[in-house]
Write an enzyme that holds these catalytic residues in place. Structure first.
Site, PDB file in Angstrom:
ATOM      1  N   ASP A 147      27.613  28.984  -9.164  1.00  7.26           N
ATOM      2  CA  ASP A 147      27.168  29.020 -10.549  1.00  7.26           C
ATOM      3  C   ASP A 147      27.718  27.821 -11.317  1.00  7.26           C
ATOM      4  O   ASP A 147      28.743  27.236 -10.937  1.00  7.26           O
ATOM      5  CB  ASP A 147      27.634  30.304 -11.231  1.00  7.26           C
ATOM      6  CG  ASP A 147      26.963  31.553 -10.678  1.00  7.26           C
ATOM      7  OD1 ASP A 147      25.890  31.415 -10.065  1.00  7.26           O
ATOM      8  OD2 ASP A 147      27.509  32.652 -10.869  1.00  7.26           O
ATOM      9  N   ARG A 148      27.064  27.478 -12.417  1.00 10.11           N
ATOM     10  CA  ARG A 148      27.473  26.330 -13.230  1.00 10.11           C
ATOM     11  C   ARG A 148      28.958  26.370 -13.588  1.00 10.11           C
ATOM     12  O   ARG A 148      29.656  25.354 -13.551  1.00 10.11           O
ATOM     13  CB  ARG A 148      26.641  26.299 -14.521  1.00 10.11           C
ATOM     14  CG  ARG A 148      27.008  25.161 -15.478  1.00 10.11           C
ATOM     15  CD  ARG A 148      26.348  25.369 -16.834  1.00 10.11           C
ATOM     16  NE  ARG A 148      24.909  25.327 -16.710  1.00 10.11           N
ATOM     17  CZ  ARG A 148      24.182  24.220 -16.838  1.00 10.11           C
ATOM     18  NH1 ARG A 148      24.770  23.068 -17.108  1.00 10.11           N
ATOM     19  NH2 ARG A 148      22.865  24.269 -16.721  1.00 10.11           N
TER      20      ARG A 148
END
Length: 330
Positions: A147-148
């Site tokens: 995820d970011r």
């Protein structure tokens, strides 16, 4: 819309994700268009509908509709990978490298940068790697995703052959992944397994997942996570997480399901009531990755804590140097 002649999957492409394979075969088509074609069933493998995360096999035939009308759209983003990247971006990628040989690259992904492009995301690791073909001897390919706002170990293949072999390993779940997180509260029991199928939902703040309810078996994805508390303090715990499956937001959702969301997680209520002095950033770190090397031997890489988690460890009295990284806490 007409259909192009089916394209055959080559031996060196075996095991790749369909969406990544399509990006290579159709470099001039925007990501959003490829996703739409997949969602609407216009791209098929051996005559059957296929999802973007489907692993392709050598010899299969992929049917692709005529996408030429989309190439000339004035609103489409740049249709070719950048010829290069800035010196600052090159230094950014170089500074992430934990391990490198002729076949693989292991990065220590920092907080706040996406792994791949998407809506309103123009700068991402995949794009920066595409602009450094001269450095890596060809197109470096992502093997998995984070995820970011998740930090830590990110595996990249430097050859198509390595990408295919590593992709198969992730598909068969022979890869050992260990994450570290700081959560609100202390999980009970201190060591256990979360087995909760997940359903993806969309909202104004983006995609998230939740525990599947009765009657949702057809759309739910099986998800299993092992966890273990390494240390604890008043109101928080340092946990080791070992995902058996690899669903979107799995670790974040599973920690929320058992009532101990990850600190700083804005999607799963981990950002509410943070202890004083703790930064409102996601405290989830891909600590260690162990898997067979595509040419023999073992890849075993550990990523140091990001700065915001190191500060939290100091504030809460957790000592990351106290524990042997070789011990499997989960």
């Amino acid at each position: 819309m007409t259909t192009l002649k089916p394209q055959k999957v080559e031996a060196g492409e075996d095991g790749q994700r369909l969406d990544r394979w399509l990006k290579v075969r159709l470099p001039g088509i925007p990501h959003s268009i490829l996703q739409k074609l997949l969602r609407t069933g216009q791209i098929r493998i051996d005559g059957k509908r296929a999802r973007g995360n489907t692993r392709i096999e050598a010899g299969q035939e992929v049917r692709i509709p005529d996408v030429s009308p989309y190439v000339s759209e004035p609103s489409a983003p740049a249709l070719r990978p950048p010829m290069g990247v800035s010196k600052a971006d090159r230094a950014f990628i170089e500074g992430m490298i934990l391990f490198e040989d002729d076949h693989v690259l292991v990065l220590n992904k920092p907080f706040g940068i996406a792994v791949q492009g998407g809506t309103k995301t123009s700068r991402h690791i995949d794009g920066l790697l595409a602009g450094m073909e001269d450095r890596f001897g060809g197109r470096a390919r992502l093997v998995h995703r984070l995820d970011r706002d998740t930090t830590g170990v990110l595996l990249v293949a430097k050859t198509r052959e390595a990408a295919a072999r590593l992709g198969k390993l992730f598909q068969t779940r022979t890869v050992r992944k260990i994450y570290w997180a700081v959560v609100k509260g202390v999980p009970k029991p201190p060591q256990g397994k979360v087995e909760a199928a997940l359903v993806k939902t969309s909202g104004p703040e983006g995609d998230r997942v939740r525990k599947a309810g009765p009657g949702e078996q057809d759309v739910a994805q099986r998800a299993v996570t092992h966890y273990a508390v390494i240390d604890r303090t008043l109101g928080a715990a340092w946990v080791s997480l070992k995902p058996v499956t690899g669903r979107q937001h799995q670790l974040r959702a599973h920690m929320a399901v058992i009532g101990t969301p990850i600190l700083g997680d804005q999607k799963y209520d981990g950002d509410k009531g943070l202890p004083e002095g703790i930064e409102a950033k996601l405290h989830l770190h891909a600590r260690r990755l162990v898997l067979p090397h595509p040419k023999g031997g073992i890849i075993d890489v550990t990523a140091p804590l990001p700065a915001h988690m190191a500060r939290t460890f100091d504030a809460l009295g957790f000592d990351s140097n106290r524990y042997d990284i070789g011990y499997d806490y989960a």
